[in-house]
Scaffold this motif. Structure first.
Motif, PDB file in Angstrom:
ATOM      1  N   GLU A  11       0.572  -0.989  -0.347  1.00  0.00           N
ATOM      2  CA  GLU A  11      -0.300   0.128   0.177  1.00  0.00           C
ATOM      3  C   GLU A  11       0.803   1.064  -0.292  1.00  0.00           C
ATOM      4  N   MET A  12       1.607   1.186   0.392  1.00  0.00           N
ATOM      5  CA  MET A  12       2.791   2.885   1.152  1.00  0.00           C
ATOM      6  C   MET A  12       3.752   2.730  -0.338  1.00  0.00           C
ATOM      7  N   LEU A  13       4.175   1.353  -1.711  1.00  0.00           N
ATOM      8  CA  LEU A  13       4.827   1.306  -2.234  1.00  0.00           C
ATOM      9  C   LEU A  13       3.515   1.730  -3.570  1.00  0.00           C
ATOM     10  N   ALA A  14       2.801   1.495  -3.594  1.00  0.00           N
ATOM     11  CA  ALA A  14       1.505   2.247  -4.041  1.00  0.00           C
ATOM     12  C   ALA A  14       1.162   3.883  -4.149  1.00  0.00           C
ATOM     13  N   LEU A  15       1.398   4.402  -2.958  1.00  0.00           N
ATOM     14  CA  LEU A  15       1.785   5.765  -2.670  1.00  0.00           C
ATOM     15  C   LEU A  15       2.231   6.093  -3.526  1.00  0.00           C
ATOM     16  N   ALA A  16       3.065   5.340  -3.436  1.00  0.00           N
ATOM     17  CA  ALA A  16       4.969   6.399  -3.608  1.00  0.00           C
ATOM     18  C   ALA A  16       4.579   6.181  -4.968  1.00  0.00           C
ATOM     19  N   ALA A  17       4.305   5.330  -5.679  1.00  0.00           N
ATOM     20  CA  ALA A  17       4.267   5.294  -7.125  1.00  0.00           C
ATOM     21  C   ALA A  17       3.449   6.300  -7.540  1.00  0.00           C
ATOM     22  N   SER A  18       1.934   6.545  -6.728  1.00  0.00           N
ATOM     23  CA  SER A  18       0.843   7.133  -7.621  1.00  0.00           C
ATOM     24  C   SER A  18       1.281   8.953  -7.981  1.00  0.00           C
ATOM     25  N   LEU A  19       2.736   9.325  -7.250  1.00  0.00           N
ATOM     26  CA  LEU A  19       3.128  10.690  -7.191  1.00  0.00           C
ATOM     27  C   LEU A  19       3.846  11.190  -8.689  1.00  0.00           C
ATOM     28  N   ALA A  72       3.973  12.664   0.479  1.00  0.00           N
ATOM     29  CA  ALA A  72       3.568  13.558  -0.226  1.00  0.00           C
ATOM     30  C   ALA A  72       2.095  12.894  -1.115  1.00  0.00           C
ATOM     31  N   ALA A  73       1.997  11.661  -0.754  1.00  0.00           N
ATOM     32  CA  ALA A  73       1.088  11.240  -2.229  1.00  0.00           C
ATOM     33  C   ALA A  73      -0.363  11.360  -0.570  1.00  0.00           C
ATOM     34  N   LEU A  74      -0.125  11.403   0.442  1.00  0.00           N
ATOM     35  CA  LEU A  74      -1.175  11.436   1.021  1.00  0.00           C
ATOM     36  C   LEU A  74      -1.802  13.008   1.169  1.00  0.00           C
ATOM     37  N   PHE A  75      -0.264  13.530   1.424  1.00  0.00           N
ATOM     38  CA  PHE A  75      -0.699  15.076   1.455  1.00  0.00           C
ATOM     39  C   PHE A  75      -1.445  15.287   0.792  1.00  0.00           C
ATOM     40  N   ALA A  76      -0.937  15.654  -1.042  1.00  0.00           N
ATOM     41  CA  ALA A  76      -2.122  15.445  -1.798  1.00  0.00           C
ATOM     42  C   ALA A  76      -3.056  15.073  -2.343  1.00  0.00           C
ATOM     43  N   ASP A 106      -5.470  14.040  12.176  1.00  0.00           N
ATOM     44  CA  ASP A 106      -7.296  13.708  11.383  1.00  0.00           C
ATOM     45  C   ASP A 106      -7.011  14.388   9.764  1.00  0.00           C
ATOM     46  N   TRP A 107      -6.414  13.516   9.391  1.00  0.00           N
ATOM     47  CA  TRP A 107      -5.349  13.672   7.702  1.00  0.00           C
ATOM     48  C   TRP A 107      -5.694  11.899   6.986  1.00  0.00           C
ATOM     49  N   PRO A 108      -6.284  12.017   5.883  1.00  0.00           N
ATOM     50  CA  PRO A 108      -6.249  10.619   5.394  1.00  0.00           C
ATOM     51  C   PRO A 108      -5.490   9.867   5.177  1.00  0.00           C
ATOM     52  N   GLY A 109      -5.308   8.645   5.742  1.00  0.00           N
ATOM     53  CA  GLY A 109      -4.641   7.637   5.217  1.00  0.00           C
ATOM     54  C   GLY A 109      -3.019   7.374   5.384  1.00  0.00           C
ATOM     55  N   LEU A 110      -3.206   8.324   6.675  1.00  0.00           N
ATOM     56  CA  LEU A 110      -1.342   7.769   7.353  1.00  0.00           C
ATOM     57  C   LEU A 110      -1.235   7.049   7.883  1.00  0.00           C
ATOM     58  N   ASP A 111      -1.784   5.917   8.059  1.00  0.00           N
ATOM     59  CA  ASP A 111      -1.755   4.928   8.769  1.00  0.00           C
ATOM     60  C   ASP A 111      -1.456   4.672   7.779  1.00  0.00           C
ATOM     61  N   THR A 112      -0.961   4.141   6.548  1.00  0.00           N
ATOM     62  CA  THR A 112      -0.533   3.762   5.399  1.00  0.00           C
ATOM     63  C   THR A 112       1.693   3.509   5.436  1.00  0.00           C
ATOM     64  N   ILE A 113       1.883   5.160   6.779  1.00  0.00           N
ATOM     65  CA  ILE A 113       3.050   5.194   6.521  1.00  0.00           C
ATOM     66  C   ILE A 113       3.494   5.237   7.789  1.00  0.00           C
ATOM     67  N   SER A 114       2.750   5.320   9.263  1.00  0.00           N
ATOM     68  CA  SER A 114       2.440   4.852  10.241  1.00  0.00           C
ATOM     69  C   SER A 114       3.800   4.061  11.223  1.00  0.00           C
ATOM     70  N   ARG A 123      11.442  11.296  10.201  1.00  0.00           N
ATOM     71  CA  ARG A 123      10.654  11.979   9.724  1.00  0.00           C
ATOM     72  C   ARG A 123      10.377  13.246   8.710  1.00  0.00           C
ATOM     73  N   GLY A 124      11.600  13.581   8.672  1.00  0.00           N
ATOM     74  CA  GLY A 124      11.759  15.482   7.297  1.00  0.00           C
ATOM     75  C   GLY A 124      11.380  14.252   6.533  1.00  0.00           C
ATOM     76  N   ALA A 125      11.307  13.467   6.181  1.00  0.00           N
ATOM     77  CA  ALA A 125      11.133  13.429   4.145  1.00  0.00           C
ATOM     78  C   ALA A 125       9.702  12.860   5.145  1.00  0.00           C
ATOM     79  N   ILE A 126       8.556  12.860   5.917  1.00  0.00           N
ATOM     80  CA  ILE A 126       7.166  13.339   5.971  1.00  0.00           C
ATOM     81  C   ILE A 126       6.911  14.349   5.721  1.00  0.00           C
TER      82      ILE A 126
END
Length: 149
Positions: A11-19, A72-76, A106-114, A123-126
């Motif tokens: 799931e995390m890798l798919a998010l990264a690729a979605s960027l 970054a994808a979660l941010f977007a 409360d930001w959607p999807g943060l559990d994916t990178i928890s 942490r800096g990259a997050i």
């Protein structure tokens, strides 16, 4: 399960690729940058806002690890419709979470990178996208408390 497997989930890798679906657009009126001092990752961001100064479009170019790209994808995904003040509040809450001072904001999807939140080097990259967005939104005035009501 190894620690890398817990961190780099499908799931995390798919998010990264979605960027890749959110390329930077230098024609957007606002741009910002952020760099992580801890890992050297960087992110450049382009934003458009509507007539109420709410984010309406996001584009990015990241030179970051998969964790930074997924964040970054979660941010977007959650940034559209948000104001500078809301992004600032979210960035502060995210930083407090990463420092162990509060639960996940409360930001959607943060559990994916928890799993990455427990790793100081990540942490800096997050934080990159939130910090780049604040840099981009800096020219916009913050509403006064009177205007927020």
């Amino acid at each position: 399960m190894t620690s890398a497997a817990r961190l780099y989930t499908p799931e995390m890798l798919a998010l990264a690729a979605s960027l890749a679906d959110l390329p930077i657009d230098l024609a957007m009126p606002l741009g910002g940058r952020a760099r992580s001092a801890s890992c050297g990752s960087s992110l450049e961001l382009s934003l458009a806002v509507d007539n109420q100064a709410r984010i309406s479009r996001v584009g990015m170019r990241a030179q970051a690890c998969a964790v930074g790209q997924a964040s970054a994808a979660l941010f977007a995904a959650g940034a559209v419709g948000k104001t500078r003040a809301e992004i600032a509040d979210a960035a502060n809450a995210l930083a407090r979470w990463l420092n162990g001072e509060q639960d996940a904001p409360d930001w959607p999807g943060l559990d994916t990178i928890s799993a990455a939140a427990a790793l100081p080097a990540r942490r800096g990259a997050i934080m990159l996208a939130w910090l780049a967005a604040l840099d981009a939104l800096a020219p916009l005035p913050l509403p006064t408390d009177e205007n927020r009501r």
